[in-house]
Design an enzyme around this catalytic site. Sequence first.
Site: not given
Ligand code: UDP
Ligand code: MG
Length: 136
Positions: A12, A52, A115, A118, A129
């Site tokens: 990212k 997304y 974070n 992805h 994807e």
């Molecule tokens: N995210 C965020 N706030 C939240 C939860 C998720 O900004 O409270 C963002 C974060 O960058 C995350 C992405 O949305 O990686 C997708 O969320 P997901 O729950 O799918 O997490 P991941 O699969 O990336 O661990």
């Molecule tokens: Mg996810």
Amino acid sequence: MSNIEKTLSIIKPDAVERNLIDEIKKIFLKNDLNIKESKKIHITKDEAAEFYKVHQSKPFYNDLCAYLSSGPIVVMVLEGNNAVAANRKIMGATNPKDADKNTIRKLYGISIDKNSVHGSDSSENAKKEIDFFFKN
Ligand code: UDP
Ligand code: MG
């Protein structure tokens, strides 16, 4: 029994900006995930919104799409044994604060939104994807 599969990984904007591409790629290789494809791109907010869209009802959706399109990213196809689950393990929990020691998010993640990486969450989503970024 081995289960060789592919998954989509994204480095990212926060990690690209801090020159962490090579460090993160080394972690995949060290954990037996081969990098079959890799390209650095800068997507539009509309493309991020499409990618997304499973999160479109979430309160963080708009910020998430703005963020993913805020700067260059590296999209990769990783291949290895149980690659989807293996990558999720190497990435660590969504919130870097909760991520296990030595995971990418623990090492490099700044916050729950920034974070660093992805990773697809299922084989089915991995296929979708990968197609999203690599279908000609
Ligand atoms: N995210 C965020 N706030 C939240 C939860 C998720 O900004 O409270 C963002 C974060 O960058 C995350 C992405 O949305 O990686 C997708 O969320 P997901 O729950 O799918 O997490 P991941 O699969 O990336 O661990
Ligand atoms: Mg996810």
